[in-house]
Design a protein around this motif. Sequence first.
Motif, PDB file in Angstrom:
ATOM      1  N   PHE A 170       0.831  -1.201   0.000  1.00  0.00           N
ATOM      2  CA  PHE A 170       0.000   0.000   0.000  1.00  0.00           C
ATOM      3  C   PHE A 170       0.871   1.258   0.000  1.00  0.00           C
ATOM      4  O   PHE A 170       0.611   2.213  -0.728  1.00  0.00           O
ATOM      5  CB  PHE A 170      -0.939  -0.005   1.208  1.00  0.00           C
ATOM      6  N   ASN A 171       1.914   1.270   0.817  1.00  0.00           N
ATOM      7  CA  ASN A 171       2.786   2.437   0.886  1.00  0.00           C
ATOM      8  C   ASN A 171       3.604   2.612  -0.387  1.00  0.00           C
ATOM      9  O   ASN A 171       3.906   3.740  -0.774  1.00  0.00           O
ATOM     10  CB  ASN A 171       3.695   2.354   2.113  1.00  0.00           C
ATOM     11  N   VAL A 172       3.955   1.528  -1.061  1.00  0.00           N
ATOM     12  CA  VAL A 172       4.622   1.648  -2.362  1.00  0.00           C
ATOM     13  C   VAL A 172       3.678   2.307  -3.361  1.00  0.00           C
ATOM     14  O   VAL A 172       4.096   3.154  -4.158  1.00  0.00           O
ATOM     15  CB  VAL A 172       5.108   0.267  -2.867  1.00  0.00           C
ATOM     16  N   LEU A 173       2.402   1.937  -3.321  1.00  0.00           N
ATOM     17  CA  LEU A 173       1.419   2.558  -4.216  1.00  0.00           C
ATOM     18  C   LEU A 173       1.246   4.045  -3.908  1.00  0.00           C
ATOM     19  O   LEU A 173       1.137   4.865  -4.825  1.00  0.00           O
ATOM     20  CB  LEU A 173       0.077   1.834  -4.122  1.00  0.00           C
ATOM     21  N   VAL A 174       1.237   4.411  -2.624  1.00  0.00           N
ATOM     22  CA  VAL A 174       1.145   5.825  -2.247  1.00  0.00           C
ATOM     23  C   VAL A 174       2.379   6.572  -2.734  1.00  0.00           C
ATOM     24  O   VAL A 174       2.284   7.681  -3.270  1.00  0.00           O
ATOM     25  CB  VAL A 174       0.966   5.979  -0.720  1.00  0.00           C
ATOM     26  N   PHE A 175       3.557   5.958  -2.566  1.00  0.00           N
ATOM     27  CA  PHE A 175       4.798   6.571  -3.033  1.00  0.00           C
ATOM     28  C   PHE A 175       4.774   6.764  -4.546  1.00  0.00           C
ATOM     29  O   PHE A 175       5.123   7.834  -5.054  1.00  0.00           O
ATOM     30  CB  PHE A 175       5.993   5.697  -2.626  1.00  0.00           C
ATOM     31  N   ALA A 176       4.325   5.743  -5.283  1.00  0.00           N
ATOM     32  CA  ALA A 176       4.269   5.841  -6.749  1.00  0.00           C
ATOM     33  C   ALA A 176       3.267   6.915  -7.181  1.00  0.00           C
ATOM     34  O   ALA A 176       3.534   7.695  -8.099  1.00  0.00           O
ATOM     35  CB  ALA A 176       3.899   4.486  -7.353  1.00  0.00           C
ATOM     36  N   GLY A 177       2.128   6.974  -6.522  1.00  0.00           N
ATOM     37  CA  GLY A 177       1.144   8.005  -6.851  1.00  0.00           C
ATOM     38  C   GLY A 177       1.660   9.402  -6.566  1.00  0.00           C
ATOM     39  O   GLY A 177       1.466  10.328  -7.360  1.00  0.00           O
ATOM     40  N   GLY A 178       2.349   9.568  -5.458  1.00  0.00           N
ATOM     41  CA  GLY A 178       2.931  10.862  -5.130  1.00  0.00           C
ATOM     42  C   GLY A 178       4.004  11.271  -6.121  1.00  0.00           C
ATOM     43  O   GLY A 178       4.100  12.442  -6.512  1.00  0.00           O
TER      44      GLY A 178
END
Length: 86
Positions: A16-24
Motif C-alpha cells: 500500500f505504501n509503495v502505491l502511495v509513493f508511486a502516486g505521489g
Amino acid sequence: VPMGVLSCMKYLMFIFNVLVFAGGTCLAGMGVWVAVDPAGFQDIVATRAVLSTGAWLLLVVGIALSLLGFLGCCGALRRSRPLLLL
C-alpha cells in the motif's frame, strides 16, 4: 495473533505504501511537467494563474505523498510504530 497474519499485514502495508509513493511521484512529475511546459494545458484551464497555482499544488502534494509513502515503507519493513503513525 498468529505470526503469519502479522507477516501478511506487514507486506500488505508495504505494498500500500509503495502505491502511495508511486502516486505521489506521479503527481510531482505532473506538477513539474505543467510548471515547465504549460502550453499544452492552457486549452484546459482558462487563466494562466490557475495553471501555475495548480502546478505548484500538484508538486507540493506529490512530494508530501512520496515522503509519506517512503516513510510508511520503511515503517512497515522495520515494524516501526512511529513511522507508521507518521
